[in-house]
Enzyme design. Structure first.
Site, PDB file in Angstrom:
ATOM      1  N   GLY A  56      -9.230   8.914   7.616  1.00 27.38           N
ATOM      2  CA  GLY A  56     -10.232   9.202   6.593  1.00 27.38           C
ATOM      3  C   GLY A  56     -11.497   8.471   7.018  1.00 27.38           C
ATOM      4  O   GLY A  56     -11.411   7.475   7.728  1.00 27.38           O
ATOM      5  N   LYS A 108       3.324   0.744   3.078  1.00 31.12           N
ATOM      6  CA  LYS A 108       2.937  -0.278   4.060  1.00 31.12           C
ATOM      7  C   LYS A 108       3.002  -1.632   3.372  1.00 31.12           C
ATOM      8  O   LYS A 108       2.655  -1.737   2.199  1.00 31.12           O
ATOM      9  CB  LYS A 108       1.495  -0.054   4.524  1.00 31.12           C
ATOM     10  N   HIS A 128     -16.892   3.373   7.911  1.00 27.25           N
ATOM     11  CA  HIS A 128     -15.454   3.183   8.099  1.00 27.25           C
ATOM     12  C   HIS A 128     -14.912   4.492   8.683  1.00 27.25           C
ATOM     13  O   HIS A 128     -14.878   5.521   7.999  1.00 27.25           O
ATOM     14  CB  HIS A 128     -14.766   2.873   6.755  1.00 27.25           C
ATOM     15  N   GLU A 147      -8.308  -4.723   5.350  1.00 32.02           N
ATOM     16  CA  GLU A 147      -8.147  -4.448   3.915  1.00 32.02           C
ATOM     17  C   GLU A 147      -7.047  -5.305   3.297  1.00 32.02           C
ATOM     18  O   GLU A 147      -7.138  -5.692   2.134  1.00 32.02           O
ATOM     19  CB  GLU A 147      -7.859  -2.954   3.708  1.00 32.02           C
ATOM     20  N   GLY A 191     -10.390   2.600  12.966  1.00 30.78           N
ATOM     21  CA  GLY A 191      -9.885   2.841  14.326  1.00 30.78           C
ATOM     22  C   GLY A 191     -10.931   3.416  15.270  1.00 30.78           C
ATOM     23  O   GLY A 191     -11.041   2.985  16.432  1.00 30.78           O
ATOM     24  N   ARG A 218      -2.669  -2.071  -3.308  1.00 28.47           N
ATOM     25  CA  ARG A 218      -3.835  -1.214  -3.129  1.00 28.47           C
ATOM     26  C   ARG A 218      -3.676  -0.014  -4.070  1.00 28.47           C
ATOM     27  O   ARG A 218      -2.682   0.695  -4.020  1.00 28.47           O
ATOM     28  CB  ARG A 218      -3.906  -0.708  -1.692  1.00 28.47           C
ATOM     29  N   ASP A 239      -6.758  13.332  16.443  1.00 28.69           N
ATOM     30  CA  ASP A 239      -6.830  11.984  16.999  1.00 28.69           C
ATOM     31  C   ASP A 239      -8.035  11.863  17.945  1.00 28.69           C
ATOM     32  O   ASP A 239      -8.109  12.549  18.970  1.00 28.69           O
ATOM     33  CB  ASP A 239      -5.517  11.719  17.762  1.00 28.69           C
ATOM     34  N   CYS A 240      -8.945  10.976  17.588  1.00 32.31           N
ATOM     35  CA  CYS A 240     -10.208  10.854  18.327  1.00 32.31           C
ATOM     36  C   CYS A 240      -9.981  10.504  19.798  1.00 32.31           C
ATOM     37  O   CYS A 240     -10.626  11.052  20.696  1.00 32.31           O
ATOM     38  CB  CYS A 240     -11.071   9.794  17.635  1.00 32.31           C
ATOM     39  N   ASN A 252     -13.248   1.122  18.102  1.00 29.83           N
ATOM     40  CA  ASN A 252     -12.805   1.355  19.490  1.00 29.83           C
ATOM     41  C   ASN A 252     -13.561   2.401  20.292  1.00 29.83           C
ATOM     42  O   ASN A 252     -13.521   2.373  21.518  1.00 29.83           O
ATOM     43  CB  ASN A 252     -11.326   1.767  19.477  1.00 29.83           C
ATOM     44  N   HIS A 271     -12.391   3.623   0.108  1.00 32.66           N
ATOM     45  CA  HIS A 271     -12.470   2.618   1.181  1.00 32.66           C
ATOM     46  C   HIS A 271     -13.259   1.375   0.756  1.00 32.66           C
ATOM     47  O   HIS A 271     -13.829   0.668   1.590  1.00 32.66           O
ATOM     48  CB  HIS A 271     -13.183   3.178   2.445  1.00 32.66           C
ATOM     49  N   ASN A 291       0.865  -1.169   0.000  1.00 36.01           N
ATOM     50  CA  ASN A 291       0.000   0.000   0.000  1.00 36.01           C
ATOM     51  C   ASN A 291       0.910   1.229   0.000  1.00 36.01           C
ATOM     52  O   ASN A 291       1.479   1.587   1.023  1.00 36.01           O
ATOM     53  CB  ASN A 291      -0.881  -0.053   1.264  1.00 36.01           C
ATOM     54  N   ARG A 342      -9.653  16.442   7.301  1.00 36.27           N
ATOM     55  CA  ARG A 342     -10.434  16.871   6.126  1.00 36.27           C
ATOM     56  C   ARG A 342     -11.820  17.319   6.558  1.00 36.27           C
ATOM     57  O   ARG A 342     -12.401  16.753   7.489  1.00 36.27           O
ATOM     58  CB  ARG A 342     -10.575  15.726   5.127  1.00 36.27           C
TER      59      ARG A 342
HETATM   60  P1  ADP Z   1      -6.107   5.169   9.294  1.00 37.26           P
HETATM   61  O1  ADP Z   1      -7.222   5.757   8.529  1.00 37.26           O
HETATM   62  O2  ADP Z   1      -4.889   6.037   9.329  1.00 37.26           O
HETATM   63  O3  ADP Z   1      -5.840   3.705   8.996  1.00 37.26           O
HETATM   64  P2  ADP Z   1      -7.190   4.150  11.799  1.00 37.26           P
HETATM   65  O4  ADP Z   1      -8.238   3.291  11.187  1.00 37.26           O
HETATM   66  O5  ADP Z   1      -6.065   3.494  12.520  1.00 37.26           O
HETATM   67  O6  ADP Z   1      -6.631   5.232  10.807  1.00 37.26           O
HETATM   68  O7  ADP Z   1      -7.967   5.101  12.850  1.00 37.26           O
HETATM   69  C1  ADP Z   1      -7.304   6.115  13.534  1.00 37.26           C
HETATM   70  C2  ADP Z   1      -8.316   6.790  14.467  1.00 37.26           C
HETATM   71  O8  ADP Z   1      -8.835   5.822  15.386  1.00 37.26           O
HETATM   72  C3  ADP Z   1      -7.695   7.899  15.300  1.00 37.26           C
HETATM   73  O9  ADP Z   1      -8.557   9.023  15.325  1.00 37.26           O
HETATM   74  C4  ADP Z   1      -7.621   7.262  16.668  1.00 37.26           C
HETATM   75  O10 ADP Z   1      -7.684   8.205  17.714  1.00 37.26           O
HETATM   76  C5  ADP Z   1      -8.862   6.413  16.658  1.00 37.26           C
HETATM   77  N1  ADP Z   1      -8.811   5.443  17.757  1.00 37.26           N
HETATM   78  C6  ADP Z   1      -7.955   4.407  17.913  1.00 37.26           C
HETATM   79  N2  ADP Z   1      -8.160   3.807  19.117  1.00 37.26           N
HETATM   80  C7  ADP Z   1      -9.168   4.479  19.730  1.00 37.26           C
HETATM   81  C8  ADP Z   1      -9.838   4.371  20.989  1.00 37.26           C
HETATM   82  N3  ADP Z   1      -9.503   3.446  21.865  1.00 37.26           N
HETATM   83  N4  ADP Z   1     -10.833   5.243  21.255  1.00 37.26           N
HETATM   84  C9  ADP Z   1     -11.173   6.195  20.381  1.00 37.26           C
HETATM   85  N5  ADP Z   1     -10.576   6.369  19.184  1.00 37.26           N
HETATM   86  C10 ADP Z   1      -9.590   5.522  18.855  1.00 37.26           C
END
Ligand code: ADP
Length: 402
Positions: A213, A18, A209, A386, A332, A92, A284-285, A336, A181, A11, A242
């Protein structure tokens, strides 16, 4: 007897590559890693094999080819099982335009077509081609397969993919909504069919998703019929950096009234907006959730807008589906975030969604399952994969019938 076929999945981003080596049948990963800051002064390669993590600083300026050379020379040679069982390299590719509704074995015609699609994805397709060329050099004997992010959405009907712009822009320039995606939406959709014990061709789901992104897709009878990303990955949901949907008149205002250059507008919308832009704190969430819990107003507002936009999209996608078998959270955040899932489903309570707090709290960190109450409409969490989609497609193309 265990199958020993392996697929190397690549990727390629503009400054990253990656990779993962996996069994296309079981999805088991034997090696995975990432080359980052490629082409810059301090490129770094990190990788893990079962039970072990490694990293190596690369020479200044090292790019995609160097990472692939190292993969061939050191990593694959040292990994169990060895590259001798490699049956394909799966790539990818972000944008397949209207030419690719399925994955394909790469030949010169495919390379030319991907290069043509680069006009629609100038940030994404050129690095994809870099990875393809480097892999062809490294593995001249092994078939290379392209798996497109856009392919799953080629089933969108025209009323979903056309913008209300002069038709000639579509006819002559192929300007339309493509969606992204696709491999992730497809993966969770196939897994949802298994979990719900329903044939895929009868399954209606809305999959969200949510990573850096983010996109949401309406799947009717197993096929994508609408999705929130458009010509580019900027349309739709609020994302890490974004903006998602905005008034196109705003762009004119930024240019005309405020004198912003196109470059500045692009950076503003792609890299300075979304969760980061609203919160003025982070994209970052996880970080935002902990700051919001400590009372940070920007973090609270960013999460509020993120959840509202997502709930609104999910509700809108009940229109093409009419009957929704499940809403699926992945990526992510989707896999989570207890908070985001709870907030979004609460806003959808008029559609019959009621969270089961215990399940919502326990299903995370790679777990899958239902997070709504027994008498509620169904919402599932399904970790995406993926790489496995890419490996499966590659194996199916080069070893059909296995
Ligand atoms: P990418 O699109 O770069 O592959 P990911 O699918 O890894 O990204 O998602 C990254 C997001 O997931 C970030 O905003 C991160 O904070 C969030 N995230 C990961 N773990 C947690 C968690 N335990 N609680 C809330 N958000 C999370």
């Amino acid at each position: 007897m265990a199958d020993s076929s392996r697929v190397l999945v690549l990727n390629s981003g503009s400054s990253s590559l990656k990779f993962a080596l996996l069994d296309p049948h079981s999805g088991e990963q034997y090696l995975s890693g990432i080359g980052e800051a490629l082409g810059g002064p301090e490129p770094l390669l990190t990788w893990k094999s079962p039970g072990q993590k490694h990293s190596r600083q690369l020479d200044s300026g090292a790019a995609h080819g160097v990472v692939i050379d190292l993969l061939v020379r050191d990593l694959l040679a040292g990994s169990q099982p060895a590259a001798g069982n490699l049956i394909a390299v799966g790539h990818r590719v972000v944008h397949g335009g209207e030419q690719f509704a399925h994955s394909v074995v790469i030949d010169q015609k495919v390379i030319d077509a991907i290069a043509e699609c680069a006009a629609l994805a100038p940030l994404h397709n050129p690095p994809g081609l870099l990875g393809i060329h480097a892999a062809i050099n490294a593995f001249p004997e092994i078939p290379q397969v392209a798996v497109f992010d856009t392919a799953f959405h080629q089933t969108l009907p025209r009323h979903a993919y056309l913008y209300a712009l002069p038709y000639a822009l579509y006819r002559d320039q192929r300007i339309r909504r493509y969606g992204m995606h696709g491999s992730s939406h497809r993966f969770v959709c196939e897994r949802a069919a298994e979990l719900l014990r329903k044939p895929l061709r009868e399954l209606n789901i809305i999959s969200a998703h949510l990573g850096n992104g983010a996109s949401v897709t309406a799947v009717r009878n197993g096929q994508s019929v609408d999705t929130s990303m458009g010509l580019t990955p900027m349309e739709g949901l609020v994302m890490g950096t974004r903006c998602g949907d905005i008034d196109p008149g705003l762009l004119l205002h930024l240019g005309d009234a405020l004198g912003f250059s196109l470059e500045k507008i692009s950076s503003l919308l792609n890299r300075e907006s979304g969760l980061l832009g609203i919160s003025q704190l982070s994209n970052d969430c996880r970080e935002l959730e902990s700051a919001a819990a400590d009372g940070h107003e920007g973090a609270k507002l960013a999460l509020e807008i993120f959840c509202y936009r997502l709930a609104k999209y999910i509700a809108a996608y009940t229109v093409p589906l009419q009957r929704v078998d499940a809403v699926v959270f992945t990526g992510g955040i989707g896999e989570n975030s207890i908070f985001v899932r709870e907030q979004v489903l609460h806003q959808l309570r008029h559609l019959g969604f009621h969270v089961d707090a215990k399940h919502n709290e326990s299903i995370r960190f790679g777990a899958e399952g239902r997070i709504t109450a027994a008498d509620s409409a169904v919402a599932l969490v399904i970790p995406t994969n993926e790489e496995w989609v890419i490996a499966r497609d590659a194996a199916a193309l080069v070893r059909p019938g296995e």
